[in-house]
Scaffold this active site. Structure first.
Site, mmCIF file in Angstrom:
data_model
loop_
_atom_site.group_PDB
_atom_site.id
_atom_site.type_symbol
_atom_site.label_atom_id
_atom_site.label_comp_id
_atom_site.label_asym_id
_atom_site.label_seq_id
_atom_site.Cartn_x
_atom_site.Cartn_y
_atom_site.Cartn_z
ATOM 1 N N CYS A 93 -84.930 2.234 77.066
ATOM 2 C CA CYS A 93 -86.135 1.594 76.520
ATOM 3 C C CYS A 93 -86.183 1.809 75.004
ATOM 4 C CB CYS A 93 -87.398 2.156 77.176
ATOM 5 S SG CYS A 93 -87.602 1.661 78.902
ATOM 6 N N HIS A 132 -88.841 -1.523 82.063
ATOM 7 C CA HIS A 132 -88.108 -0.419 82.676
ATOM 8 C C HIS A 132 -87.984 -0.571 84.193
ATOM 9 C CE1 HIS A 132 -86.437 3.608 82.976
ATOM 10 N NE2 HIS A 132 -87.111 3.682 84.113
ATOM 11 N N ARG A 166 -62.176 -10.026 63.615
ATOM 12 C CA ARG A 166 -62.924 -11.183 64.098
ATOM 13 C C ARG A 166 -62.234 -11.743 65.336
ATOM 14 N NH1 ARG A 166 -61.969 -13.943 58.531
ATOM 15 N NH2 ARG A 166 -60.047 -12.847 59.063
ATOM 16 N N HIS A 195 -64.313 -14.630 91.441
ATOM 17 C CA HIS A 195 -64.884 -13.718 92.426
ATOM 18 C C HIS A 195 -65.290 -12.409 91.766
ATOM 19 C CE1 HIS A 195 -60.803 -12.112 92.062
ATOM 20 N NE2 HIS A 195 -61.214 -11.005 92.648
#
Lengths: 333, 333
Positions: free
Chosen positions: B198, B239, B23, B165
């Site tokens: 997908c 997509h 954890r 940055h």
């Protein structure tokens, strides 16, 4: 100007930042220091490890008692478990299987204060024998497809124990990185009908700018497109795809070049944390014309950041020609 | 029992050490601390960086003066140089070329004490705009084939400056890791005629155990076979192979999910060092049916040792299901 160089085996490009041209003294080395405390790998503490699976010692020595020179025990906190079936299965589009494998610790010496670079030749031969003997034994387990032997020295290189040791993991799959290497060498062989490592050895001996040392059987080189500063490979000069098939003169020659390399590295970069990995063919494969076993030694001098992680693209501030020259120039006993 | 899981994109197996089930509180996080001192990225110090190549600010602002919100400058110590020819050549069996490329720094805020997780939504949109604008500009340079945007936060993750940055590197080659990803997705597409990402999104939404958060356009998941604990990917639901083609509602949706993810990570693992990498299609390629751009966020909680280095095989002590649950349960504003 910096230079892109392509690894001829897996096709990976690296950036050699020539200007930076970092010498050993330019790196902030965090030399590994002794902390002390109780050590389960020390002679006399044999009862604090799982029972040994191999040990070299005098005839009549009782297992799990002092007197050994090299000792192999199962890892007390293994990443994989030895008992059970793989039980391969899908989970929708995903694939998984049980974490079956062997995870062993090769205790390289009974002496807590000994380091590899300081060991006598004959003792290092025994360490390599231990690698071989465990590999031959574990190969009989049909569930395993690959055995990886490696060493982490120093906390920065991932070692959690300071007593000199290496590790072995037997896996039910060929690791991705090894598969890439095998595929890359096969592709080269299909095109040229030559082993790429044999070609590398030939070119390195002829150019003679990246050779660290050699003897009749083995050669140590800083590879042309190294991921890390002072990365060094030790290769057999005669083609062979599998480490366990090495004969006794081979073990002697390997130890000669390997130990000289470790001593030169230790002289150039005192007590630098490092990893080495034994790359050999997958288990139960016939001898391969295209694959060539070897050891890769990688000192831990730079950090892996987002760029390297994300791209697989490494920036190396020490050209291997300079690394090899420094290592060659070291005076060792 | 530990579990092997296979990454469905490049086929790499990882070990998920379920028992260890680490954890957030089990990790020794080295939270990034402010050191202070002179900072070349701070507002007011614009003259200490190379001249800016992009900056957002009020109309009429003089370049390289204060008033900007996001500013992009060439890296003062670049790994690659922008001027020159590649001059590709062989060296025996080896391949090399000049280290031509662009290496830029995206200064994400004028405020030294700001971190990404604490920035307002609209400001983070500007950071993504800056990535896009620099990519579109650099794509015109025919020498470049790939642009990698990444961020290192914290010294342990490779950052040498503490001011918030990110970085960008334009490369004359497609990096090995990206090529693997592209090859893997093509292989999947050739077999199934579907994009693997997908398919992942569909399965993750249906199983709903590794989802961190989502909105109408984007989703954040802990991947099925992550290399590292709390690794999280942010993907567009629709997509698309290329990040720079994102439209304005897309930037808004991306920022929503991305910022929520960063805030949940920061709440679960306060000021943990991390890397993120933008994975997108190579330059000047037509839209790809098989590739799906995304961002990979990797907190720096474990170390890469010999085993990982040598095998490409990672041991992850936090199952992604548990990581996702922790992140979901975090209370954020």
């Amino acid at each position: 100007m910096p230079e892109f160089r392509r690894d001829p085996i897996i096709g990976r490009w690296v950036i050699i930042a020539k200007e930076r041209g970092k010498r050993p003294s330019d790196f902030v080395i965090q030399p590994e220091r002794r902390v002390g405390g109780f050590c389960p790998l020390c002679q006399g503490n044999e009862n604090t490890t799982p029972p040994e699976v191999l040990a070299y010692g005098p005839p009549g020595r009782v297992p799990n008692t002092p007197g050994w020179t090299v000792r192999v025990v199962p890892n007390k906190f293994p990443a994989l478990v030895i008992e059970g079936d793989l039980d391969k299965q899908g989970e929708g589009i995903y694939d998984k299987m049980n974490g079956i494998g062997a995870h062993e610790v090769i205790v390289e010496t009974p002496d807590h204060d000994q380091t590899l670079a300081g060991m006598p030749h004959d003792h290092v031969v025994q360490i390599f024998h231990a690698y071989r003997d465990r590999m031959v034994d574990l190969e009989r387990d049909q569930r395993f497809r690959y055995i990886m032997v490696f060493k982490n020295f120093g906390r920065a290189a991932g070692a959690s124990l300071e007593h000199s040791h290496s590790q072995l993991i037997a896996l039910p799959v060929v690791p991705h990185r090894m598969q890439e290497e095998i595929n890359g060498t096969r592709k080269y062989y299909d095109y040229k009908e030559r082993c790429v490592y044999c070609d590398i050895i030939r070119q390195e001996r002829s150019q003679n700018v990246r050779v660290v040392c050699e003897n009749e059987g083995f050669i140590a080189i800083c590879p042309y497109a190294p991921l890390a500063p002072f990365e060094t490979w030790v290769l057999p000069k005669r083609h062979a795809s599998s480490f366990p098939s090495l004969d006794e003169p081979g073990f002697q020659a390997l130890t000669g070049v390997f130990l000289e390399t470790m001593r030169r590295l230790d002289r150039a970069l005192p007590r630098v944390p490092y990893n080495y990995m034994l790359h050999t063919a997958p288990l139960r494969t016939p001898p391969m014309e295209h694959y060539h076993w070897h050891i890769e030694i990688v000192p831990k001098l730079t950090m892996i950041a987002g760029f390297e992680w994300g791209t697989g693209f490494y920036i190396n501030p020490t050209p291997p020609e300079e690394a090899a020259r420094y290592l060659r120039e070291m005076e060792i006993d």
